[in-house]
Design a protein around this motif. Sequence first.
Motif, PDB file in Angstrom:
ATOM      1  N   PRO A 340       9.590  -3.735  26.920  1.00 15.86           N
ATOM      2  CA  PRO A 340      10.493  -3.970  25.787  1.00 15.86           C
ATOM      3  C   PRO A 340      11.912  -3.623  26.219  1.00 15.86           C
ATOM      4  O   PRO A 340      12.113  -2.629  26.920  1.00 15.86           O
ATOM      5  CB  PRO A 340       9.986  -3.012  24.714  1.00 15.86           C
ATOM      6  N   PHE A 341      12.882  -4.414  25.798  1.00 14.96           N
ATOM      7  CA  PHE A 341      14.260  -4.160  26.214  1.00 14.96           C
ATOM      8  C   PHE A 341      15.179  -4.306  25.009  1.00 14.96           C
ATOM      9  O   PHE A 341      15.630  -5.400  24.671  1.00 14.96           O
ATOM     10  CB  PHE A 341      14.658  -5.145  27.317  1.00 14.96           C
ATOM     11  N   PRO A 342      15.475  -3.181  24.336  1.00 16.76           N
ATOM     12  CA  PRO A 342      16.369  -3.221  23.175  1.00 16.76           C
ATOM     13  C   PRO A 342      17.835  -3.272  23.608  1.00 16.76           C
ATOM     14  O   PRO A 342      18.137  -3.114  24.800  1.00 16.76           O
ATOM     15  CB  PRO A 342      16.049  -1.908  22.467  1.00 16.76           C
ATOM     16  N   PRO A 343      18.746  -3.452  22.677  1.00 15.33           N
ATOM     17  CA  PRO A 343      20.167  -3.357  23.009  1.00 15.33           C
ATOM     18  C   PRO A 343      20.488  -2.010  23.656  1.00 15.33           C
ATOM     19  O   PRO A 343      19.814  -1.006  23.390  1.00 15.33           O
ATOM     20  CB  PRO A 343      20.864  -3.501  21.645  1.00 15.33           C
ATOM     21  N   ILE A 344      21.510  -1.989  24.513  1.00 13.93           N
ATOM     22  CA  ILE A 344      21.855  -0.781  25.260  1.00 13.93           C
ATOM     23  C   ILE A 344      22.092   0.416  24.333  1.00 13.93           C
ATOM     24  O   ILE A 344      21.660   1.528  24.620  1.00 13.93           O
ATOM     25  CB  ILE A 344      23.094  -1.024  26.142  1.00 13.93           C
ATOM     26  N   SER A 345      22.758   0.190  23.208  1.00 14.98           N
ATOM     27  CA  SER A 345      23.023   1.301  22.285  1.00 14.98           C
ATOM     28  C   SER A 345      21.723   1.884  21.743  1.00 14.98           C
ATOM     29  O   SER A 345      21.605   3.103  21.572  1.00 14.98           O
ATOM     30  CB  SER A 345      23.915   0.827  21.130  1.00 14.98           C
ATOM     31  N   THR A 346      20.743   1.031  21.484  1.00 19.13           N
ATOM     32  CA  THR A 346      19.442   1.501  21.004  1.00 19.13           C
ATOM     33  C   THR A 346      18.707   2.251  22.106  1.00 19.13           C
ATOM     34  O   THR A 346      18.049   3.263  21.853  1.00 19.13           O
ATOM     35  CB  THR A 346      18.594   0.318  20.508  1.00 19.13           C
ATOM     36  N   GLN A 347      18.818   1.756  23.337  1.00 21.75           N
ATOM     37  CA  GLN A 347      18.198   2.474  24.460  1.00 21.75           C
ATOM     38  C   GLN A 347      18.741   3.890  24.541  1.00 21.75           C
ATOM     39  O   GLN A 347      17.985   4.854  24.733  1.00 21.75           O
ATOM     40  CB  GLN A 347      18.472   1.732  25.769  1.00 21.75           C
ATOM     41  N   ARG A 348      20.046   4.015  24.414  1.00 24.33           N
ATOM     42  CA  ARG A 348      20.679   5.329  24.514  1.00 24.33           C
ATOM     43  C   ARG A 348      20.176   6.245  23.391  1.00 24.33           C
ATOM     44  O   ARG A 348      19.834   7.407  23.615  1.00 24.33           O
ATOM     45  CB  ARG A 348      22.198   5.188  24.439  1.00 24.33           C
ATOM     46  N   THR A 349      20.125   5.713  22.172  1.00 24.16           N
ATOM     47  CA  THR A 349      19.693   6.503  21.024  1.00 24.16           C
ATOM     48  C   THR A 349      18.244   6.959  21.163  1.00 24.16           C
ATOM     49  O   THR A 349      17.908   8.119  20.910  1.00 24.16           O
ATOM     50  CB  THR A 349      19.843   5.682  19.732  1.00 24.16           C
ATOM     51  N   LEU A 350      17.384   6.029  21.571  1.00 22.62           N
ATOM     52  CA  LEU A 350      15.973   6.364  21.712  1.00 22.62           C
ATOM     53  C   LEU A 350      15.735   7.361  22.847  1.00 22.62           C
ATOM     54  O   LEU A 350      14.889   8.253  22.741  1.00 22.62           O
ATOM     55  CB  LEU A 350      15.148   5.101  21.944  1.00 22.62           C
ATOM     56  N   ALA A 351      16.464   7.212  23.950  1.00 25.49           N
ATOM     57  CA  ALA A 351      16.326   8.146  25.062  1.00 25.49           C
ATOM     58  C   ALA A 351      16.732   9.552  24.633  1.00 25.49           C
ATOM     59  O   ALA A 351      16.055  10.538  24.968  1.00 25.49           O
ATOM     60  CB  ALA A 351      17.159   7.679  26.248  1.00 25.49           C
ATOM     61  N   GLU A 352      17.830   9.670  23.883  1.00 25.34           N
ATOM     62  CA  GLU A 352      18.268  10.970  23.396  1.00 25.34           C
ATOM     63  C   GLU A 352      17.251  11.568  22.429  1.00 25.34           C
ATOM     64  O   GLU A 352      16.962  12.771  22.452  1.00 25.34           O
ATOM     65  CB  GLU A 352      19.632  10.850  22.718  1.00 25.34           C
ATOM     66  N   PHE A 353      16.698  10.703  21.566  1.00 22.07           N
ATOM     67  CA  PHE A 353      15.676  11.141  20.624  1.00 22.07           C
ATOM     68  C   PHE A 353      14.459  11.697  21.360  1.00 22.07           C
ATOM     69  O   PHE A 353      13.954  12.775  21.059  1.00 22.07           O
ATOM     70  CB  PHE A 353      15.271   9.965  19.740  1.00 22.07           C
ATOM     71  N   LEU A 354      13.992  10.962  22.369  1.00 21.49           N
ATOM     72  CA  LEU A 354      12.819  11.409  23.117  1.00 21.49           C
ATOM     73  C   LEU A 354      13.112  12.653  23.940  1.00 21.49           C
ATOM     74  O   LEU A 354      12.247  13.529  24.078  1.00 21.49           O
ATOM     75  CB  LEU A 354      12.312  10.280  24.014  1.00 21.49           C
ATOM     76  N   ASP A 355      14.326  12.744  24.501  1.00 20.72           N
ATOM     77  CA  ASP A 355      14.699  13.952  25.237  1.00 20.72           C
ATOM     78  C   ASP A 355      14.493  15.193  24.369  1.00 20.72           C
ATOM     79  O   ASP A 355      13.930  16.200  24.819  1.00 20.72           O
ATOM     80  CB  ASP A 355      16.159  13.885  25.691  1.00 20.72           C
ATOM     81  N   ASP A 356      14.953  15.116  23.116  1.00 26.75           N
ATOM     82  CA  ASP A 356      14.869  16.266  22.217  1.00 26.75           C
ATOM     83  C   ASP A 356      13.444  16.519  21.741  1.00 26.75           C
ATOM     84  O   ASP A 356      12.942  17.638  21.799  1.00 26.75           O
ATOM     85  CB  ASP A 356      15.788  16.061  21.009  1.00 26.75           C
ATOM     86  N   ARG A 357      12.788  15.475  21.250  1.00 23.55           N
ATOM     87  CA  ARG A 357      11.472  15.663  20.645  1.00 23.55           C
ATOM     88  C   ARG A 357      10.398  16.016  21.672  1.00 23.55           C
ATOM     89  O   ARG A 357       9.548  16.864  21.432  1.00 23.55           O
ATOM     90  CB  ARG A 357      11.070  14.390  19.882  1.00 23.55           C
ATOM     91  N   ILE A 358      10.422  15.369  22.831  1.00 23.82           N
ATOM     92  CA  ILE A 358       9.414  15.663  23.839  1.00 23.82           C
ATOM     93  C   ILE A 358       9.628  17.047  24.426  1.00 23.82           C
ATOM     94  O   ILE A 358       8.666  17.738  24.789  1.00 23.82           O
ATOM     95  CB  ILE A 358       9.401  14.585  24.938  1.00 23.82           C
ATOM     96  N   ALA A 359      10.888  17.494  24.508  1.00 22.28           N
ATOM     97  CA  ALA A 359      11.152  18.855  24.983  1.00 22.28           C
ATOM     98  C   ALA A 359      10.505  19.875  24.050  1.00 22.28           C
ATOM     99  O   ALA A 359       9.940  20.887  24.500  1.00 22.28           O
ATOM    100  CB  ALA A 359      12.655  19.104  25.093  1.00 22.28           C
ATOM    101  N   GLU A 360      10.559  19.617  22.736  1.00 24.58           N
ATOM    102  CA  GLU A 360       9.923  20.511  21.765  1.00 24.58           C
ATOM    103  C   GLU A 360       8.410  20.539  21.969  1.00 24.58           C
ATOM    104  O   GLU A 360       7.781  21.604  21.958  1.00 24.58           O
ATOM    105  CB  GLU A 360      10.232  20.048  20.335  1.00 24.58           C
ATOM    106  N   ILE A 361       7.837  19.351  22.139  1.00 25.71           N
ATOM    107  CA  ILE A 361       6.385  19.259  22.347  1.00 25.71           C
ATOM    108  C   ILE A 361       5.981  19.959  23.646  1.00 25.71           C
ATOM    109  O   ILE A 361       4.975  20.664  23.697  1.00 25.71           O
ATOM    110  CB  ILE A 361       5.946  17.783  22.358  1.00 25.71           C
TER     111      ILE A 361
END
Length: 415
Positions: A340-361
Amino acid sequence: MSYRLKYLLQMKYGDALASGDRLPGNISVYGSNGAIGTHSVRNTGIPAIIVGRKGSHGKVTWAADGGFCIDTALYIDNRSCKGHLRYAYYLLQTLGLDQSSKDSAVPGLDRFEAHNRQISQLDIESQKSIADFLDRETARIDQLIQKKERLVEVVDEKRSSMITAAVTGRVDPAAAGHSPPKGIAKHGQLWFDALPSDWSVRRIKTISPVMRGASPRPIDDPAYFDERGEYAWVRISDVTASKGLLLETAQRLSERGAAKSVKLGIGELFLSIAGSVGKPCITGIKACIHDGFVYFPFLPKDSQKFLYWIFESHECFSGLGKLGTQLNLNTETVGNIAIPFPPISTQRTLAEFLDDRIAEIDRLRERMLNSVDRLREFRAALITAAVTGQIDVKTWGKKGTTDRRLDQIEESMSA
């Protein structure tokens, strides 16, 4: 009063039995690492103790129904034990047999040395009391360990599902911090079946060429290494231990070594195709990679981390084989993976989201694993204390000491 182990028990050699020679049956076959298959006959009594001789030497396994012990292991049963067999099982765990090896090429247990270990001489009733106590108390600890390990599995499942949901556009839009999808587009038989309408499907090679690291590896030439070098040499073990971000390696390449290697700057993505096959990593240092890795020289900066999470989801490898040695990756197979290849801005947002949430997990998972380690340490210490007479097994359990220790471990892990 003490005497040698050989006066309590005799460890017998197992018999050769190739996997192709095993006959259909429900009797467990035991090697150094425990049960490894089934056979139609047993060569031990019921029950039996299995002790690793080669490979996982010194590992002690309880075979409640006996079994067939192969020649990489030793066994003890009631025919070769003059004491209480269950006590002998616990006693063997306290002797450090896994630290005893006379064979440097293939680690192995020296039976003669083991038989000559000094142990406390106890009457059969005392042995039985200790065995009964440890059966009861270790069962409680084992139940708690199993509960913790199951929770770790649940956390791992949550981690995997969260990553996959995010990189396929199915994550909660409010939690991810981006606008809801405008629509859903179907994508047939790929590892994902639907995407937001503003996402596309791309093969990795259409986003960036997939290149392989340098070959041959200069690892055997000391002239390539210089601790003052700017670029660190990356090994498979470094990536395995990196938890996704490469910060340290054992050696740094000299100018000569770096000149003949593939160099990556900070924040670049590479993927292991040997050893820990399918493991992605982001460089936190300047690094040189060998031909056990592939990299993506023209991948947009914001796509580096998004593609990292694509690989980390593991779903993109479905259909290529199982993770590990059965997964065969090369530049062609990696380049042809559809993602899947979303717009670059969405990629950035999702990567930041996963960085935070997966770090918690991952922090939660680490606490659980630490708790399991503490429980295992307590279990081993309890066995040693009981076998060596450091505690009175007749009063220990009645005082609730085990319960208090388990509560303390739980409290320290939840703090």
